[in-house]
Design a protein around this motif. Structure first.
Motif, PDB file in Angstrom:
ATOM      1  N   MET A  59      35.828  32.125   8.373  1.00 62.63           N
ATOM      2  CA  MET A  59      36.136  34.061   7.052  1.00 62.63           C
ATOM      3  C   MET A  59      36.285  33.625   5.872  1.00 62.63           C
ATOM      4  O   MET A  59      36.308  32.950   5.485  1.00 62.63           O
ATOM      5  CB  MET A  59      37.067  34.869   8.184  1.00 62.63           C
ATOM      6  CG  MET A  59      37.262  34.803   9.822  1.00 62.63           C
ATOM      7  SD  MET A  59      35.445  35.356  10.437  1.00 62.63           S
ATOM      8  CE  MET A  59      35.275  36.896  10.267  1.00 62.63           C
ATOM      9  N   GLU A  60      36.094  35.130   5.508  1.00 61.27           N
ATOM     10  CA  GLU A  60      35.324  35.541   4.328  1.00 61.27           C
ATOM     11  C   GLU A  60      37.079  35.498   3.640  1.00 61.27           C
ATOM     12  O   GLU A  60      37.440  36.275   4.342  1.00 61.27           O
ATOM     13  CB  GLU A  60      34.520  36.000   3.759  1.00 61.27           C
ATOM     14  CG  GLU A  60      32.907  35.367   3.782  1.00 61.27           C
ATOM     15  CD  GLU A  60      32.242  34.665   3.130  1.00 61.27           C
ATOM     16  OE1 GLU A  60      33.542  34.400   1.491  1.00 61.27           O
ATOM     17  OE2 GLU A  60      31.613  33.528   3.616  1.00 61.27           O
ATOM     18  N   GLN A  61      37.449  34.421   2.697  1.00 60.13           N
ATOM     19  CA  GLN A  61      38.672  35.061   2.172  1.00 60.13           C
ATOM     20  C   GLN A  61      38.833  34.631   0.422  1.00 60.13           C
ATOM     21  O   GLN A  61      37.418  34.749  -0.149  1.00 60.13           O
ATOM     22  CB  GLN A  61      39.659  33.816   2.527  1.00 60.13           C
ATOM     23  CG  GLN A  61      39.680  33.096   4.358  1.00 60.13           C
ATOM     24  CD  GLN A  61      40.690  34.582   4.881  1.00 60.13           C
ATOM     25  OE1 GLN A  61      41.197  35.295   4.169  1.00 60.13           O
ATOM     26  NE2 GLN A  61      39.347  34.514   6.628  1.00 60.13           N
ATOM     27  N   PRO A  62      39.780  35.497  -0.441  1.00 66.95           N
ATOM     28  CA  PRO A  62      39.724  35.674  -2.019  1.00 66.95           C
ATOM     29  C   PRO A  62      40.228  34.201  -2.393  1.00 66.95           C
ATOM     30  O   PRO A  62      40.401  32.965  -1.433  1.00 66.95           O
ATOM     31  CB  PRO A  62      41.468  35.835  -1.635  1.00 66.95           C
ATOM     32  CG  PRO A  62      41.401  37.180  -0.650  1.00 66.95           C
ATOM     33  CD  PRO A  62      41.204  36.227   0.686  1.00 66.95           C
ATOM     34  N   ASP A  63      39.376  33.819  -3.083  1.00 67.33           N
ATOM     35  CA  ASP A  63      39.358  32.866  -4.085  1.00 67.33           C
ATOM     36  C   ASP A  63      41.360  32.217  -3.999  1.00 67.33           C
ATOM     37  O   ASP A  63      41.920  32.839  -4.212  1.00 67.33           O
ATOM     38  CB  ASP A  63      38.702  33.035  -5.181  1.00 67.33           C
ATOM     39  CG  ASP A  63      37.384  32.628  -5.841  1.00 67.33           C
ATOM     40  OD1 ASP A  63      36.935  32.781  -5.011  1.00 67.33           O
ATOM     41  OD2 ASP A  63      37.181  32.985  -6.925  1.00 67.33           O
ATOM     42  N   GLY A  64      41.232  30.785  -3.757  1.00 65.50           N
ATOM     43  CA  GLY A  64      42.116  30.326  -3.975  1.00 65.50           C
ATOM     44  C   GLY A  64      43.539  29.886  -2.296  1.00 65.50           C
ATOM     45  O   GLY A  64      44.177  30.118  -2.229  1.00 65.50           O
ATOM     46  N   VAL A  65      42.469  30.793  -1.401  1.00 69.00           N
ATOM     47  CA  VAL A  65      42.841  30.971  -0.083  1.00 69.00           C
ATOM     48  C   VAL A  65      41.981  30.757   0.860  1.00 69.00           C
ATOM     49  O   VAL A  65      40.947  31.318   0.632  1.00 69.00           O
ATOM     50  CB  VAL A  65      43.368  32.338  -0.292  1.00 69.00           C
ATOM     51  CG1 VAL A  65      44.354  32.851   2.091  1.00 69.00           C
ATOM     52  CG2 VAL A  65      44.591  32.879  -0.542  1.00 69.00           C
ATOM     53  N   ALA A  66      42.379  30.130   2.212  1.00 66.62           N
ATOM     54  CA  ALA A  66      41.870  29.785   3.089  1.00 66.62           C
ATOM     55  C   ALA A  66      42.181  30.443   4.243  1.00 66.62           C
ATOM     56  O   ALA A  66      43.115  30.315   5.089  1.00 66.62           O
ATOM     57  CB  ALA A  66      41.181  28.581   3.126  1.00 66.62           C
ATOM     58  N   GLY A  67      41.626  30.543   5.606  1.00 68.50           N
ATOM     59  CA  GLY A  67      41.136  31.009   7.086  1.00 68.50           C
ATOM     60  C   GLY A  67      40.987  29.676   7.392  1.00 68.50           C
ATOM     61  O   GLY A  67      40.717  28.907   7.709  1.00 68.50           O
ATOM     62  N   ALA A  68      42.452  29.191   8.018  1.00 66.01           N
ATOM     63  CA  ALA A  68      42.788  27.783   8.650  1.00 66.01           C
ATOM     64  C   ALA A  68      43.519  27.956   9.759  1.00 66.01           C
ATOM     65  O   ALA A  68      43.595  28.634  10.124  1.00 66.01           O
ATOM     66  CB  ALA A  68      43.250  26.505   7.428  1.00 66.01           C
ATOM     67  N   PHE A  69      43.015  27.049  10.756  1.00 65.39           N
ATOM     68  CA  PHE A  69      43.948  26.440  11.725  1.00 65.39           C
ATOM     69  C   PHE A  69      44.395  25.025  11.594  1.00 65.39           C
ATOM     70  O   PHE A  69      43.588  24.266  11.229  1.00 65.39           O
ATOM     71  CB  PHE A  69      43.130  26.699  13.415  1.00 65.39           C
ATOM     72  CG  PHE A  69      42.458  27.692  13.247  1.00 65.39           C
ATOM     73  CD1 PHE A  69      43.524  28.595  13.877  1.00 65.39           C
ATOM     74  CD2 PHE A  69      40.823  28.559  12.649  1.00 65.39           C
ATOM     75  CE1 PHE A  69      43.061  30.377  14.050  1.00 65.39           C
ATOM     76  CE2 PHE A  69      40.838  29.842  12.817  1.00 65.39           C
ATOM     77  CZ  PHE A  69      41.944  30.569  13.597  1.00 65.39           C
ATOM     78  N   ILE A  70      45.537  24.638  11.158  1.00 66.91           N
ATOM     79  CA  ILE A  70      46.328  22.936  11.653  1.00 66.91           C
ATOM     80  C   ILE A  70      46.691  22.510  12.636  1.00 66.91           C
ATOM     81  O   ILE A  70      47.550  23.487  13.352  1.00 66.91           O
ATOM     82  CB  ILE A  70      47.416  23.487  10.172  1.00 66.91           C
ATOM     83  CG1 ILE A  70      47.004  23.834   8.600  1.00 66.91           C
ATOM     84  CG2 ILE A  70      48.153  21.678  10.115  1.00 66.91           C
ATOM     85  CD1 ILE A  70      46.190  23.516   8.280  1.00 66.91           C
TER      86      ILE A  70
END
Length: 258
Positions: A59-70
């Motif tokens: 998805m779209e996120q602010p700069d410096g942040v990611a949506g992720a699944f680790i």
């Protein structure tokens, strides 16, 4: 992953399938790839390089942040194979699950995985030097847009390789392809985040069951049939494997973006 391939082979033979001669050659190719991968992961350990597997961006996120699944290295057959051949891979904050959810409520702007001070949900530092990205998001992960908006040191250094989660194709040839591709990307990786010590596994099981942010000290669990096939060490300059047509588009894209 290898155990899953062996069970498929056993089932096919039990059903009366006549095994083609190429299967034996694919096994030998896997053993050669495994020896090469093991030598590469030893270099990574010696250099203090640590990897982490993820599905991102999401998805779209602010700069410096990611949506992720680790990913939990003990729950994925490909990661188990690579860790058993020495890959230094960081554990996530998984609570026994496959994923550590860093996508919030799965909508735009709710990701919480940061490029700086990268850490678990509870704040345990993740010192990642090499990313393994889920092949389903390869184009997004490799895009200039992602590296500009999420400038993690390993991403900026282009220290990453694909990871086909759950294996996708259960064959000896595909396993050899994975080790060859990932090993070639890992070979020259350098440590780009603060150094940490490895953790000695508690027992001899294939599941290391480590805490968030930890990675196993170098410990190899060899592929069982390789000793019987008489695999011998191969210099990386003479290493060769035929990549299946299914994966040629991916290899071409990866070469172009690097």
């Amino acid at each position: 992953m290898v155990e899953m391939i062996e069970r498929m082979e056993e089932l096919a033979l039990a059903l009366g399938v006549i095994e083609p001669k190429m299967v034996e050659e694919d096994k030998k190719a896997l053993c050669v790839a495994a020896e090469y991968f093991q030598s590469t992961t030893k270099k990574a350990h010696d250099a203090g390089v640590r990897s982490m597997a993820s599905y991102m961006p999401y998805m779209e996120q602010p700069d410096g942040v990611a949506g992720a699944f680790i990913t939990n290295p003990d729950r994925d057959p490909v990661l188990i194979l690579m860790q058993n051949l020495g890959l230094p891979i960081l554990y996530n904050e998984h609570s026994g699950d496959y994923w550590e959810n860093r996508a919030g409520n799965y909508t735009d702007g709710n990701g919480n995985f940061r490029a700086t001070a990268t850490a678990s949900l509870s704040g345990v530092p993740y010192h990642v030097d090499f990313w393994l990205y889920d092949d389903r998001v390869a184009l997004d992960f490799l895009s200039t847009k992602f590296s500009e908006s999420w400038p993690h040191p390993a991403l900026l250094a282009k220290q990453y390789a694909y990871w086909p989660s759950n294996g996708k194709i259960l064959s000896y040839r595909h396993a050899a392809e994975i080790l060859t591709i990932v090993g070639s990307q890992l070979e020259d990786a350098k440590r780009v985040t603060p150094a940490t010590e490895c953790t000695v596994p508690a027992d001899d099981s294939k599941a290391r069951d480590l805490a968030p942010g930890e990675y196993s000290c170098f410990k190899v669990i060899p592929i069982d049939f390789c000793a019987q096939l008489g695999s011998s060490p191969v210099d990386s300059s003479s290493r060769s494997i035929t990549i299946s047509p299914l994966f040629l588009p991916f290899v071409i894209i990866l070469a172009f973006l690097n």
